[in-house]
Design a protein around this motif. Sequence first.
Motif, PDB file in Angstrom:
ATOM      1  N   ASP A  43       0.848  -1.194   0.000  1.00  0.00           N
ATOM      2  CA  ASP A  43       0.000   0.000   0.000  1.00  0.00           C
ATOM      3  C   ASP A  43       0.881   1.241   0.000  1.00  0.00           C
ATOM      4  OD1 ASP A  43      -2.273   1.492   0.015  1.00  0.00           O
ATOM      5  OD2 ASP A  43      -2.619   1.350   2.156  1.00  0.00           O
ATOM      6  N   GLU A  44       1.325   1.626  -1.194  1.00  0.00           N
ATOM      7  CA  GLU A  44       2.176   2.801  -1.321  1.00  0.00           C
ATOM      8  C   GLU A  44       1.371   4.078  -1.106  1.00  0.00           C
ATOM      9  OE1 GLU A  44       5.374   2.761  -1.703  1.00  0.00           O
ATOM     10  OE2 GLU A  44       5.564   0.593  -1.920  1.00  0.00           O
ATOM     11  N   ASP A  45       2.040   5.116  -0.615  1.00  0.00           N
ATOM     12  CA  ASP A  45       1.360   6.381  -0.344  1.00  0.00           C
ATOM     13  C   ASP A  45       0.815   7.012  -1.620  1.00  0.00           C
ATOM     14  OD1 ASP A  45       1.871   6.158   2.335  1.00  0.00           O
ATOM     15  OD2 ASP A  45       3.716   7.334   2.259  1.00  0.00           O
ATOM     16  N   THR A  46       1.597   6.962  -2.676  1.00  0.00           N
ATOM     17  CA  THR A  46       1.214   7.648  -3.905  1.00  0.00           C
ATOM     18  C   THR A  46       0.555   6.740  -4.937  1.00  0.00           C
ATOM     19  OG1 THR A  46       3.438   7.297  -4.779  1.00  0.00           O
ATOM     20  CG2 THR A  46       3.022   9.373  -3.620  1.00  0.00           C
ATOM     21  N   THR A  47       0.600   5.429  -4.726  1.00  0.00           N
ATOM     22  CA  THR A  47       0.027   4.489  -5.694  1.00  0.00           C
ATOM     23  C   THR A  47      -0.789   3.443  -4.966  1.00  0.00           C
ATOM     24  OG1 THR A  47       2.022   4.787  -7.030  1.00  0.00           O
ATOM     25  CG2 THR A  47       0.512   3.026  -7.682  1.00  0.00           C
ATOM     26  N   PRO A  48      -2.101   3.672  -4.777  1.00  0.00           N
ATOM     27  CA  PRO A  48      -2.956   2.686  -4.107  1.00  0.00           C
ATOM     28  C   PRO A  48      -2.990   1.369  -4.879  1.00  0.00           C
ATOM     29  CG  PRO A  48      -4.049   4.822  -4.275  1.00  0.00           C
ATOM     30  CD  PRO A  48      -2.820   4.896  -5.126  1.00  0.00           C
ATOM     31  N   TRP A  49      -3.370   0.302  -4.191  1.00  0.00           N
ATOM     32  CA  TRP A  49      -3.359  -1.028  -4.790  1.00  0.00           C
ATOM     33  C   TRP A  49      -4.247  -1.118  -6.018  1.00  0.00           C
ATOM     34  CZ3 TRP A  49      -7.687  -3.856  -5.667  1.00  0.00           C
ATOM     35  CH2 TRP A  49      -8.848  -3.500  -4.985  1.00  0.00           C
TER      36      TRP A  49
END
Length: 259
Positions: A43-49
């Motif tokens: 779950d990246e801050d800038t790229t949601p799943w």
Amino acid sequence: MPTTPRTPDVAVGRHALLARAFETFGAAMADFVEKQMVGYLGDEDTTPWNLIAAGKLGRTDSSGATDPLFQLLVIRRFWGPAFADFFKEDLRPLVGQLVEARNLWAHFNLPSESSYVDRLLLAMERIVAPVAPEVTSDLRALRTELNDPANGDSEISIDGTVAPDSVALVAQLRKTEAAFEDLQRRYGELTDQLTATRRAAAGKQLKLSAAENRLKDLSRESERLEARLEAELLSRTRMEWLFVAFITLMVLVMTLISL
């Protein structure tokens, strides 16, 4: 003896009922699908799943995580790494059936048999059962309504004695469904964008706080080095004066000796 063809209002009623079923399915599966995919993709801050999954699925839109078609495509595409350990293998074909049915539903091309819709509702029920058991009763109620519309609560009634303007009715339903789907898609996109923005802002805030703490540490280190430098300069100045005094004394002694 030939069978009586289905009336357009029956088809409309089934279409509306299946829309409610997909909506119920999507709401029940949303949190579960997100949990499984975050566990797999992170779950990246800038790229949601869901944006990562949409890219792997070859979809150009943001694909709202509550869209049942997107959920089904995700489950089918990432079955092995994200869902196989949770679901039984015999549920896997049902996912493909529901993907096909969702596309037929979107194009108003569902088969005329009630048994087909009944199988779809049963497939949804089987997939939802291990995820949200309490929702299965809602899907069973829709199956009951499918087989006995008079006892249902569908907003579109199915009355064989009434002969509505089928063309106008179906056209209006298509416009309504299309508008609803578009609103759902936009809502999903806005929700995803808001989530991504919030996560990005939170990430930037964390980075800013870390930078501020680092700046404070560097400031304290600079003050310490400055104090140390001043002390060393003072010590050096004293040594230089002592050396000058020593040289002066030596010159004075030599002068006195030479007299």
